[in-house]
Each structure stands twice: as structure tokens, then as C-alpha cells.
Design a protein around this motif. Structure first.
Motif, PDB file in Angstrom:
ATOM      1  N   UNK A 114       6.996  14.263 -17.384  1.00  0.00           N
ATOM      2  CA  UNK A 114       6.521  14.615 -16.049  1.00  0.00           C
ATOM      3  C   UNK A 114       7.723  15.228 -14.960  1.00  0.00           C
ATOM      4  N   UNK A 115       7.652  16.176 -13.711  1.00  0.00           N
ATOM      5  CA  UNK A 115       9.081  16.110 -13.058  1.00  0.00           C
ATOM      6  C   UNK A 115       8.431  15.025 -11.758  1.00  0.00           C
ATOM      7  N   UNK A 116       7.361  14.548 -11.644  1.00  0.00           N
ATOM      8  CA  UNK A 116       7.170  13.685 -10.573  1.00  0.00           C
ATOM      9  C   UNK A 116       7.867  12.282 -11.019  1.00  0.00           C
ATOM     10  N   UNK A 117       7.801  11.395 -10.148  1.00  0.00           N
ATOM     11  CA  UNK A 117       8.051  10.198  -9.901  1.00  0.00           C
ATOM     12  C   UNK A 117       6.840   9.289 -10.779  1.00  0.00           C
ATOM     13  N   UNK A 118       7.398   8.283 -11.580  1.00  0.00           N
ATOM     14  CA  UNK A 118       6.365   7.791 -11.971  1.00  0.00           C
ATOM     15  C   UNK A 118       6.969   6.019 -12.010  1.00  0.00           C
ATOM     16  N   UNK A 119       5.683   4.945 -12.245  1.00  0.00           N
ATOM     17  CA  UNK A 119       6.370   4.093 -11.884  1.00  0.00           C
ATOM     18  C   UNK A 119       5.527   2.475 -13.376  1.00  0.00           C
ATOM     19  N   UNK A 120       6.841   2.180 -13.447  1.00  0.00           N
ATOM     20  CA  UNK A 120       6.486   0.686 -14.257  1.00  0.00           C
ATOM     21  C   UNK A 120       6.578  -0.683 -13.673  1.00  0.00           C
ATOM     22  N   UNK A 121       5.502  -1.038 -13.752  1.00  0.00           N
ATOM     23  CA  UNK A 121       5.463  -3.043 -12.359  1.00  0.00           C
ATOM     24  C   UNK A 121       5.179  -4.220 -14.015  1.00  0.00           C
ATOM     25  N   UNK A 122       6.234  -4.807 -13.297  1.00  0.00           N
ATOM     26  CA  UNK A 122       6.203  -6.093 -13.995  1.00  0.00           C
ATOM     27  C   UNK A 122       5.599  -7.211 -13.269  1.00  0.00           C
ATOM     28  N   UNK A 123       4.819  -7.779 -14.068  1.00  0.00           N
ATOM     29  CA  UNK A 123       4.091  -9.227 -13.947  1.00  0.00           C
ATOM     30  C   UNK A 123       4.777 -10.306 -13.226  1.00  0.00           C
ATOM     31  N   UNK A 124       4.138 -10.696 -11.972  1.00  0.00           N
ATOM     32  CA  UNK A 124       4.777 -11.177 -10.983  1.00  0.00           C
ATOM     33  C   UNK A 124       5.110 -13.284 -11.512  1.00  0.00           C
ATOM     34  N   UNK A 125       6.668 -13.817 -11.653  1.00  0.00           N
ATOM     35  CA  UNK A 125       6.818 -14.380 -12.412  1.00  0.00           C
ATOM     36  C   UNK A 125       6.744 -14.581 -13.378  1.00  0.00           C
ATOM     37  N   UNK A 171       0.424  -1.309  -0.137  1.00  0.00           N
ATOM     38  CA  UNK A 171      -0.356  -0.228  -0.019  1.00  0.00           C
ATOM     39  C   UNK A 171       1.008   1.022  -0.122  1.00  0.00           C
ATOM     40  N   UNK A 172       1.689   0.957   0.050  1.00  0.00           N
ATOM     41  CA  UNK A 172       2.802   2.321   0.261  1.00  0.00           C
ATOM     42  C   UNK A 172       3.661   2.793  -0.883  1.00  0.00           C
ATOM     43  N   UNK A 173       3.524   1.966  -2.252  1.00  0.00           N
ATOM     44  CA  UNK A 173       4.116   1.535  -2.905  1.00  0.00           C
ATOM     45  C   UNK A 173       3.564   2.652  -4.142  1.00  0.00           C
ATOM     46  N   UNK A 174       4.626   3.206  -4.614  1.00  0.00           N
ATOM     47  CA  UNK A 174       3.709   4.154  -5.493  1.00  0.00           C
ATOM     48  C   UNK A 174       2.904   3.837  -6.776  1.00  0.00           C
ATOM     49  N   UNK A 175       2.108   4.298  -6.703  1.00  0.00           N
ATOM     50  CA  UNK A 175       0.799   3.977  -8.180  1.00  0.00           C
ATOM     51  C   UNK A 175       2.081   3.492  -9.354  1.00  0.00           C
ATOM     52  N   UNK A 176       1.669   2.107  -9.830  1.00  0.00           N
ATOM     53  CA  UNK A 176       2.469   2.275 -11.015  1.00  0.00           C
ATOM     54  C   UNK A 176       1.888   1.897 -12.680  1.00  0.00           C
ATOM     55  N   UNK A 177       2.012   1.821 -13.381  1.00  0.00           N
ATOM     56  CA  UNK A 177       0.984   0.722 -15.169  1.00  0.00           C
ATOM     57  C   UNK A 177       2.186  -0.468 -15.133  1.00  0.00           C
ATOM     58  N   UNK A 178       0.983  -1.133 -15.650  1.00  0.00           N
ATOM     59  CA  UNK A 178       1.854  -2.886 -15.054  1.00  0.00           C
ATOM     60  C   UNK A 178       1.929  -3.311 -16.878  1.00  0.00           C
ATOM     61  N   UNK A 179       3.322  -3.559 -17.215  1.00  0.00           N
ATOM     62  CA  UNK A 179       3.857  -3.794 -18.151  1.00  0.00           C
ATOM     63  C   UNK A 179       3.349  -5.688 -18.112  1.00  0.00           C
ATOM     64  N   UNK A 180       2.268  -5.625 -19.058  1.00  0.00           N
ATOM     65  CA  UNK A 180       1.817  -6.919 -19.390  1.00  0.00           C
ATOM     66  C   UNK A 180       3.089  -8.285 -19.926  1.00  0.00           C
ATOM     67  N   UNK A 181       2.904  -9.228 -19.096  1.00  0.00           N
ATOM     68  CA  UNK A 181       3.379 -10.421 -19.346  1.00  0.00           C
ATOM     69  C   UNK A 181       3.443 -10.763 -21.027  1.00  0.00           C
ATOM     70  N   UNK A 182       4.927 -10.836 -21.481  1.00  0.00           N
ATOM     71  CA  UNK A 182       4.925 -11.218 -23.323  1.00  0.00           C
ATOM     72  C   UNK A 182       4.599  -9.952 -23.676  1.00  0.00           C
ATOM     73  N   UNK A 183       4.302  -8.638 -23.102  1.00  0.00           N
ATOM     74  CA  UNK A 183       4.715  -7.693 -24.109  1.00  0.00           C
ATOM     75  C   UNK A 183       6.506  -7.044 -23.966  1.00  0.00           C
ATOM     76  N   UNK A 184       6.940  -5.781 -25.198  1.00  0.00           N
ATOM     77  CA  UNK A 184       8.271  -5.815 -25.721  1.00  0.00           C
ATOM     78  C   UNK A 184       8.140  -4.441 -24.476  1.00  0.00           C
ATOM     79  N   UNK A 185       9.198  -4.690 -23.133  1.00  0.00           N
ATOM     80  CA  UNK A 185       8.827  -3.475 -22.373  1.00  0.00           C
ATOM     81  C   UNK A 185       9.553  -2.411 -22.914  1.00  0.00           C
ATOM     82  N   UNK A 186      10.809  -2.154 -24.062  1.00  0.00           N
ATOM     83  CA  UNK A 186      11.427  -0.948 -24.555  1.00  0.00           C
ATOM     84  C   UNK A 186      10.048  -0.011 -25.287  1.00  0.00           C
ATOM     85  N   UNK A 187       9.681  -0.677 -25.468  1.00  0.00           N
ATOM     86  CA  UNK A 187       8.077  -0.483 -26.829  1.00  0.00           C
ATOM     87  C   UNK A 187       6.939   0.448 -25.768  1.00  0.00           C
ATOM     88  N   UNK A 188       6.661  -0.364 -24.596  1.00  0.00           N
ATOM     89  CA  UNK A 188       5.412  -0.147 -23.779  1.00  0.00           C
ATOM     90  C   UNK A 188       6.001   0.849 -22.627  1.00  0.00           C
TER      91      UNK A 188
END
Length: 351
Positions: free
Chosen positions: A26-37, A1-18
Motif C-alpha cells: 500500500x502507499x500509506x505508511x504502516x508500522x511494526x512495533x516490538x514488545x518493550x524490554x 496516542x499520536x503514534x501510528x497504529x502498528x502490528x506488534x511483533x511478538x517476543x521470540x518471533x523472527x522479525x524478518x519472517x513476521x
């Protein structure tokens, strides 16, 4: 609950292109999250530029990211990498993470009133709770341009190197050394102002007579920043063959404004801590809380006289085994059984 809200990169997606398609200016910190496993690949340059980014996986079920030959992560705005296991076997870049190759003029040192010919990266670069398999050169390298990096931290990580030093003699686990340029002209300025390594294991599966653990391009912080102050803090870590025939570091600032803390560490088949813990630095070092053991080279007299107790840690596992990213703790075991070393080092081996 303390983690920065993130955009999820779906499994099988090209990380760089996503990320190219979804990152915000923006100046504010942003986050990207990979799916577990899940398993992902980075086959080209992933440059976050001046944006502050958290790039993370699942804390309890880490994803695996495999680098292709051209895969590399770059930043000039600050980067936190958390809860991801990386396979670097195919990677050809000097660093797993590097600074941006073509930095904006706004980051030039002159814009901040600093005297050195470098670009300044003010926000931290953090590696937290990650495993790295078969790192061929550096975990972090400043790359092509000359950089003064304010803060690099490695916490709760296992970094396994596959590095005999033959492909990049200026390398190190953390390095600002190499062919660096500022506005098109070669620059000999470059450093990391504050380094922190805690609760981590860093080991090499090959002998290495070329590289160091830490390399500065310049030992004069005042050439790069607006003061000589800086620090290196290494606590509760296990080092094995990092590296066997070269000094633990070189060009460490050798003056009172630079503070070195080095406690509760195991150093096995490493050489010459005294080139890292320079004599004129402000030192927080308790000799009885560190151990060192020579294999390729005899233990340096200054090291065992001032900085560590000579003791074989007698590791329980195979210390030349590459990480298995599918296994807990990478499938390796650095549990020590020496009278001192069994009570210090990376805490995961004492659990």
C-alpha cells in the motif's frame, strides 16, 4: 496516542519472517512495533522495499535487536526507526541501514526528470531515540546501487562505533560512497540532499585514519537532483574520535546553494571541520558555540579560526567504553566540564 497504529511483533518471533508475512502492499505508511524490554534478532536481509514504514519499540522500555552476520535493514520507500536499541557487534554489512540493492525502475532518476544516473529515494530515513552498539562500518550507507537520498535524520541517538577503517575505507557514519551501480553500470553520482543530526552522541572506541563522518560520492547536487540546493544541519551534538585522522567529511557541495548549520557541538579528537564546512557554502556557524580539541591530530587552523573554540571538554566517563544497552544512556558519561563545552553538546549529558 499520536503514534501510528502498528502490528506488534511478538517476543521470540523472527522479525524478518513476521514482516514478510504481514507487510501490506500500500502507499500509506504502516508500522511494526516490538514488545518493550524484549530481545530480538535480525539474521538476514530485512527489506521494506518501496513501502513507507515505521519500525519502532517501546518509548519507555526499549527492546534490543541483535544483528547476525547477514543481518541488515533496507528500504527504498522511506523508513522511521524509533525507540529501539541495536547490537551490531556481529554485523558484516556496510550499513546498519542501506538502500534496496535491486531498486525498481520506477525510482530511476530519469523518471523524475533528474540529470544524474541514480535512483531517487524521496521519503525520509529517520533514526530517533535509538542506541547503536559496536557499529562496524556505517550507520547509513546507500549500498550497492547509486542513490540520491532526499532526507536523512538522526535525533536523540547514541551511536557507538567499533571501527578502525580497515574493512571499508569508503565508509562513514552517513555514506553514499563505494561501489555503486545504476542499471548495471558503475555510477559516480550519489548524495544525501538534506542531512540533520541533533541532540546526539556519536563516538568511536578505536582510532581511525580511513573514514569520515559524512561522505558524498558526488559534490554536484545538480547531477543528481533538479537543482543544486541541499543542506546539512548539525546541532547540540557530542562527537568523539569521529574520526581521528581523516576529514570530518568529504565531497561536501562547495557552493552557495548548499547551506550548512553547525552550532552547539563538541568535537573531541576529530579532524578538519573545514572539509565539511566548505568555504563557498551558505554558513550558519557561530564559532563561540562550538568547541574542538585535538588529540591524534592538532586542531586545524581554519577550524579554530572560524568554526570552533579550542577547548578540552574533560569528559567525566570512559570515552572508549562500548555501550551497555541494558543501562540508562548506555552506561557511558560524556558530561563535559569545560567553560563552553559544559553548556553545549548532546543535552542528555547536561541533565
Amino acid at each position: 496516542t499520536t503514534l501510528l497504529q502498528a502490528q506488534t511483533i511478538p517476543a521470540g518471533t523472527d522479525i524478518v519472517e513476521f514482516i514478510k508475512a504481514n507487510i501490506l502492499d500500500q502507499d500509506e505508511e504502516q508500522a511494526f512495533e516490538l514488545e518493550g524490554g524484549a530481545t530480538y534478532e535480525i539474521n538476514s536481509e530485512l527489506d521494506f522495499g518501496t513501502r513507507q514504514v515505521t519500525f519502532r519499540g517501546d518509548k519507555t522500555n526499549r527492546p534490543i535487536v541483535k544483528f547476525g552476520i547477514d543481518g541488515v535493514i533496507r528500504t527504498c520507500g522511506g523508513l522511521k526507526i524509533k525507540f529501539i536499541n541495536f547490537d551490531c557487534t556481529e554485523q558484516a554489512s556496510n550499513g546498519v541501514v542501506e538502500c534496496t540493492s535491486n531498486p525498481p525502475a520506477s525510482l530511476a532518476a530519469s523518471n523524475f526528470g533528474h540529470p544524474g544516473s541514480v535512483y531517487i529515494l524521496q521519503n525520509p530515513i529517520i533514526f530517533q531515540e535509538c542506541f547503536f552498539r559496536n557499529v562496524p562500518r556505517c550507520l547509513f550507507h546507500t549500498g550497492y546501487s547509486a542513490w540520491g537520498v532526499e532526507d536523512v535524520r538522526v535525533t536523540d541517538c547514541i551511536v557507538q562505533l567499533d571501527n578502525n577503517g580497515s574493512t571499508f575505507g569508503d565508509g562513514a557514519v552517513l555514506s553514499t560512497c563505494g561501489d555503486s551501480y545504476f542499471n548495471g553500470s558503475q555510477s559516480w553520482a550519489g548524495a544525501i540532499r538534506n542531512i540533520t543530526i541533533r541532540n546526539s552522541t556519536i563516538y568511536n572506541i578505536k582510532k581511525n585514519a580511513k573514514n569520515r563522518m559524512i561522505r558524498f560520492w558526488s559534490n554536484q547536487m545538480g547531477r543528481i537532483y533538479n537543482s543544486q540546493y541541499g543542506s546539512a544541519t548539525i546541532e547540540n551534538c557530542t562527537f568523539s574520535q569521529t574520526f581521528t585522522d581523516k576529514e570530518f567529511a568529504n565531497n561536501t557541495p562547495n557552493r552557495a546553494e548548499y547551506t550548512i548549520t553547525f552550532n552547539n557541538n563538541i568535537c573531541y579528537d576529530c579532524w578538519r571541520l573545514q572539509k565539511f564546512i566548505q568555504g563557498n557554502c551558505t554558513k550558519n556557524v557561530n564559532k563561540s558555540s562550538n568547541t574542538i580539541w585535538g588529540v591524534t591530530q592538532s586542531v586545524d587552523s581554519t577550524d579554530k579560526g572560524s568554526y570552533a573554540t579550542e577547548e578540552d571538554p574533560l569528559f567525566a566517563g570512559d570515552i572508549t567504553q562500548p555501550l551497555d544497552l541494558a543501562q540508562p544512556n548506555g552506561g557511558v558519561n560524556f558530561r563535559a566540564s569545560g567553560s563552553i563545552s559544559s553548556t553545549i553538546g548532546d543535552p542528555r549529558w547536561r541533565e
